[in-house]
Design a protein around this motif. Structure first.
Motif, mmCIF file in Angstrom:
data_model
loop_
_atom_site.group_PDB
_atom_site.id
_atom_site.type_symbol
_atom_site.label_atom_id
_atom_site.label_comp_id
_atom_site.label_asym_id
_atom_site.label_seq_id
_atom_site.Cartn_x
_atom_site.Cartn_y
_atom_site.Cartn_z
ATOM 1 N N GLN A 233 -43.798 -45.395 -46.554
ATOM 2 C CA GLN A 233 -43.956 -46.466 -47.547
ATOM 3 C C GLN A 233 -44.783 -47.615 -46.970
ATOM 4 N N PHE A 234 -44.612 -47.852 -45.669
ATOM 5 C CA PHE A 234 -45.372 -48.901 -44.988
ATOM 6 C C PHE A 234 -46.862 -48.602 -45.026
ATOM 7 N N VAL A 235 -47.254 -47.371 -44.674
ATOM 8 C CA VAL A 235 -48.691 -47.062 -44.657
ATOM 9 C C VAL A 235 -49.261 -46.982 -46.077
ATOM 10 N N GLN A 236 -48.421 -46.637 -47.050
ATOM 11 C CA GLN A 236 -48.885 -46.694 -48.446
ATOM 12 C C GLN A 236 -49.216 -48.135 -48.843
ATOM 13 N N SER A 240 -52.829 -49.938 -49.985
ATOM 14 C CA SER A 240 -52.998 -50.834 -51.131
ATOM 15 C C SER A 240 -53.677 -52.130 -50.711
ATOM 16 N N LEU A 241 -53.298 -52.653 -49.538
ATOM 17 C CA LEU A 241 -53.937 -53.863 -49.021
ATOM 18 C C LEU A 241 -55.420 -53.610 -48.754
ATOM 19 N N LYS A 242 -55.694 -52.467 -48.143
ATOM 20 C CA LYS A 242 -57.087 -52.096 -47.855
ATOM 21 C C LYS A 242 -57.887 -52.014 -49.159
ATOM 22 N N ASP A 243 -57.318 -51.377 -50.174
ATOM 23 C CA ASP A 243 -58.003 -51.219 -51.454
ATOM 24 C C ASP A 243 -58.293 -52.565 -52.123
ATOM 25 N N LYS A 244 -57.498 -53.578 -51.769
ATOM 26 C CA LYS A 244 -57.708 -54.918 -52.332
ATOM 27 C C LYS A 244 -58.620 -55.760 -51.444
ATOM 28 N N GLY A 245 -59.167 -55.125 -50.399
ATOM 29 C CA GLY A 245 -60.164 -55.803 -49.580
ATOM 30 C C GLY A 245 -59.649 -56.485 -48.329
ATOM 31 N N TYR A 246 -58.387 -56.310 -47.990
ATOM 32 C CA TYR A 246 -57.826 -56.970 -46.810
ATOM 33 C C TYR A 246 -58.162 -56.204 -45.533
ATOM 34 N N GLN A 247 -58.437 -56.959 -44.483
ATOM 35 C CA GLN A 247 -58.619 -56.415 -43.145
ATOM 36 C C GLN A 247 -57.409 -56.824 -42.302
ATOM 37 N N PHE A 248 -57.002 -55.979 -41.375
ATOM 38 C CA PHE A 248 -55.805 -56.262 -40.579
ATOM 39 C C PHE A 248 -55.722 -55.298 -39.411
ATOM 40 N N HIS A 275 -56.453 -42.139 -45.069
ATOM 41 C CA HIS A 275 -56.681 -43.316 -45.917
ATOM 42 C C HIS A 275 -56.967 -44.615 -45.164
ATOM 43 N N LEU A 276 -56.703 -44.630 -43.864
ATOM 44 C CA LEU A 276 -56.845 -45.893 -43.130
ATOM 45 C C LEU A 276 -57.647 -45.715 -41.844
ATOM 46 N N ALA A 277 -58.475 -44.687 -41.815
ATOM 47 C CA ALA A 277 -59.233 -44.384 -40.594
ATOM 48 C C ALA A 277 -60.173 -45.523 -40.217
ATOM 49 N N GLN A 352 -44.563 -54.027 -55.031
ATOM 50 C CA GLN A 352 -43.752 -55.163 -54.609
ATOM 51 C C GLN A 352 -43.904 -55.432 -53.111
ATOM 52 N N LEU A 353 -43.859 -54.347 -52.320
ATOM 53 C CA LEU A 353 -44.006 -54.509 -50.878
ATOM 54 C C LEU A 353 -45.392 -55.048 -50.538
ATOM 55 N N THR A 354 -46.411 -54.507 -51.189
ATOM 56 C CA THR A 354 -47.776 -54.968 -50.955
ATOM 57 C C THR A 354 -47.923 -56.437 -51.319
ATOM 58 N N ASP A 355 -47.356 -56.830 -52.448
ATOM 59 C CA ASP A 355 -47.463 -58.224 -52.902
ATOM 60 C C ASP A 355 -46.786 -59.187 -51.935
ATOM 61 N N LYS A 356 -45.666 -58.763 -51.322
ATOM 62 C CA LYS A 356 -44.983 -59.641 -50.367
ATOM 63 C C LYS A 356 -45.830 -59.825 -49.103
ATOM 64 N N VAL A 357 -46.479 -58.763 -48.652
ATOM 65 C CA VAL A 357 -47.371 -58.894 -47.497
ATOM 66 C C VAL A 357 -48.558 -59.788 -47.864
ATOM 67 N N ARG A 358 -49.115 -59.578 -49.046
ATOM 68 C CA ARG A 358 -50.245 -60.400 -49.508
ATOM 69 C C ARG A 358 -49.862 -61.873 -49.563
ATOM 70 N N LEU A 359 -48.633 -62.143 -49.985
ATOM 71 C CA LEU A 359 -48.167 -63.529 -50.081
ATOM 72 C C LEU A 359 -48.271 -64.229 -48.729
#
Length: 401
Positions: A233-236, A240-248, A275-277, A352-359
């Motif tokens: 679930q974490f890597v999913q 989602s973060l990657k798809d929204k343009g985030y780098q990390f 998905h995250l190579a 929900q998990l993605t949104d909390k990280v984005r926050l």
């Protein structure tokens, strides 16, 4: 005053929170009153990484463990008719008892040879039986519950201890509902360790070793890479973060623990590679000093998808100044004050998990506030010295004066 000998028995074969807490407790107990001895089923060298060298550590494992049983049971579940299945389970149980008979006998010998005054049971049914047979006082440290919690065997074992320590209100409520005596249970949250922070130069050296980009936020998950810990679930969420343009940067800290099988670990690894190579996702494997990796992390995600009895990762990450997102499944809600000392999310809900990280990524002030309040909360309420004093009081109340 006679020094009391305490035998702390941990039957876990994989590295986990119960051994960490046992090691911290043993180191912190007042040695003018208590002499702790730890029995572990883990590889003795790995266990020694976490147990103070001054504490006596004894390796004792079973020939047929709960891991072996967990591998066989699903195959037996396919057996029909029901009468044959029940017979197969009974025969497996008999085999387990016979092949492991050395384990309780050795424990009993230790009770007599070490002149044990009290057995502190972390997770061993055999130790409960040995305590009753040798008429030794016994405390059960409830790091979780039986499955199912109200089975006949669970109800039997809950009657054996003289007292219980429960790591959370969640665990206490489940075992009380299953038949344990609530008057015997004291809830003590797991303590944080007295771990000094790394010098800045060491942190930078570790970041360089891991190829962490200092310009990016580091998001981490800690724990055995097994299904219910939620690394998938974490890597999913990372995708989602990657798809929204985030780098990390991302750290996945831990291995497959007790070695049930590699399929889940491989599932997480293959998803990441697919998905995250193009992002910096690092699988560290087992690490003997995870506190160092907390100190190179900015955000720690606790992603258990089943009720977590406590979640030592949560408090350890808070202690080391990480902004924590804890799972809504389990005791994380006891530890985290949502939006103050951390955030709560359902890891089964990827959005929900993605949104909390984005926050936290989008609001550095909130991230810093959560980090600071979280750090102060665990330091003020979960110190090792306070925990040890509380356990000592339970020991003294249980032992004859």
């Amino acid at each position: 005053m006679k020094i009391k000998n305490i035998l702390i028995v941990d039957e876990g074969t994989g590295f986990g929170g119960s051994l960490i807490v046992a090691a911290r407790l043993a180191a912190a107990l007042d040695k003018t009153q208590f002499n702790p001895i730890i029995v572990t089923a883990m590889d003795i060298n790995i266990a020694r990484d976490h147990v103070n060298s001054a504490i006596e550590l004894i390796g004792l494992s079973k020939n047929f463990t709960y891991v072996d049983r967990a591998k066989i049971t699903p195959k037996l579940l396919k057996i029909k008719p029901r009468i044959i299945f029940k017979t197969a389970i009974a025969l497996l149980t008999l085999y387990e008892v016979l092949i492991n008979i050395r384990y309780p006998i050795t424990l009993a010998k230790l009770v007599y040879s070490k002149k044990i005054d009290l057995i502190h049971v972390n997770n061993s049914k055999d130790a409960l039986i040995v305590a009753r047979l040798t008429r030794t006082k016994c405390i059960q440290h409830l790091h979780g519950w039986e499955n199912p919690p109200d089975s006949r065997s669970a109800q039997f074992y809950y009657k054996l201890p003289d007292a219980f320590i429960s790591i959370s209100n969640l665990v206490r409520d489940i075992v009380v509902k299953a038949g344990a005596d609530s008057k015997k249970i004291t809830v003590l949250h797991n303590p944080i360790a007295d771990t000094p922070p790394l010098p800045a130069a060491d942190i930078e050296a570790l970041k360089n070793k891991l190829n962490i980009n200092n310009q990016l936020t580091t998001i981490a998950i800690f724990g055995r890479v097994i299904r219910w810990k939620g690394q998938y679930q974490f890597v999913q969420a990372l995708k989602s973060l990657k798809d929204k343009g985030y780098q990390f940067n991302a750290l996945i800290v831990g291995d497959d623990g007790e070695g049930f099988n590699k399929s889940y670990f491989n599932k997480v690894k293959h998803y990441t590679e697919a998905h995250l190579a193009d992002h910096n996702v690092i699988f560290t494997g087992y690490v003997s000093q995870p506190e160092k990796l907390y100190q190179v992390s900015d955000i720690v995600v606790h992603a258990s998808i089943e009720p977590e009895p406590f979640g030592l990762v949560i408090t350890e990450a808070m202690q080391h100044g990480c902004a924590v997102i804890a799972s809504s499944h389990g005791a994380g809600k006891e530890i985290i004050n949502d939006n103050l000392t951390g955030l709560i999310a359902d890891p089964l809900n990827t959005k929900q998990l993605t949104d909390k990280v984005r926050l936290l990524l989008d609001d550095p002030k909130l991230k810093d506030s959560v980090r600071n309040y979280g750090m102060q909360h665990v330091k003020n309420t979960m110190s090792l010295s306070t925990f040890a004093s509380q356990v000592e009081a339970i020991y003294n109340a249980t032992l004859p004066s």
